[in-house]
Design a protein around this motif. Sequence first.
Motif, short mmCIF file in Angstrom:
data_model
loop_
_atom_site.label_atom_id
_atom_site.label_comp_id
_atom_site.label_asym_id
_atom_site.label_seq_id
_atom_site.Cartn_x
_atom_site.Cartn_y
_atom_site.Cartn_z
N TYR A 1 3.77 -0.18 4.22
CA TYR A 1 2.72 -0.55 5.17
C TYR A 1 2.23 0.71 5.86
O TYR A 1 3.03 1.54 6.26
CB TYR A 1 3.24 -1.49 6.25
N GLU B 1 0.65 -2.00 0.81
CA GLU B 1 0.40 -3.43 0.85
C GLU B 1 -0.41 -3.87 2.06
O GLU B 1 -1.09 -4.89 2.01
CB GLU B 1 1.73 -4.20 0.86
N ARG B 2 -0.32 -3.12 3.15
CA ARG B 2 -1.04 -3.46 4.38
C ARG B 2 -1.46 -2.20 5.09
O ARG B 2 -0.81 -1.18 4.96
CB ARG B 2 -0.12 -4.22 5.34
N TYR C 1 0.80 1.31 -3.95
CA TYR C 1 1.94 0.65 -3.32
C TYR C 1 1.68 0.25 -1.87
O TYR C 1 2.50 -0.42 -1.27
CB TYR C 1 3.18 1.53 -3.42
N LEU D 1 1.78 -5.28 -8.94
CA LEU D 1 2.93 -4.44 -9.25
C LEU D 1 3.18 -4.38 -10.75
O LEU D 1 3.53 -3.33 -11.28
CB LEU D 1 4.18 -4.94 -8.51
N PRO E 1 6.78 -0.54 -2.25
CA PRO E 1 5.70 -0.93 -1.35
C PRO E 1 5.87 -0.38 0.06
O PRO E 1 6.99 -0.16 0.52
CB PRO E 1 5.76 -2.46 -1.35
#
Length: 131
Positions: free
Chosen positions: A33, A113-114, A111, A2, A31
Amino acid sequence: MLSVIKKFFTRTGKNSSGNTETVSSALPPGPWYGVDLDGTLAVWNETSTLDRIGAPIPAMVDLVRRMVDNGIRVKIFTARACDPAQIAKIRAWMNKNGLPDLEITNVKDYYMERLYDDRAIRVQRNTGRII
């Protein structure tokens, strides 16, 4: 990661008074998912087509609801998003299955994250080692 992204969107310059100041460009929202649709959130099998979206997979629908309830930004991450006609189908499917109006995309950015996906193979960061 970040901090690297923030540096990319920040620059130092002189203001109208000639003083040095740091100026931030508009940062993209924070962020998120990604959750794949076909085969992850909805059933995809040998009878599936792009004309309809399969039945919801209860465990994943519940997981998405819990993530949203806990303040996590979730996007439907699907190849279908490259076809604008599919977006309305996905929104209708989400509504019918009690999901909020989530963002829909096929684009990964810094951004994310998963990613929850039935086709992904995890690779250990910076090593190339398949996990």
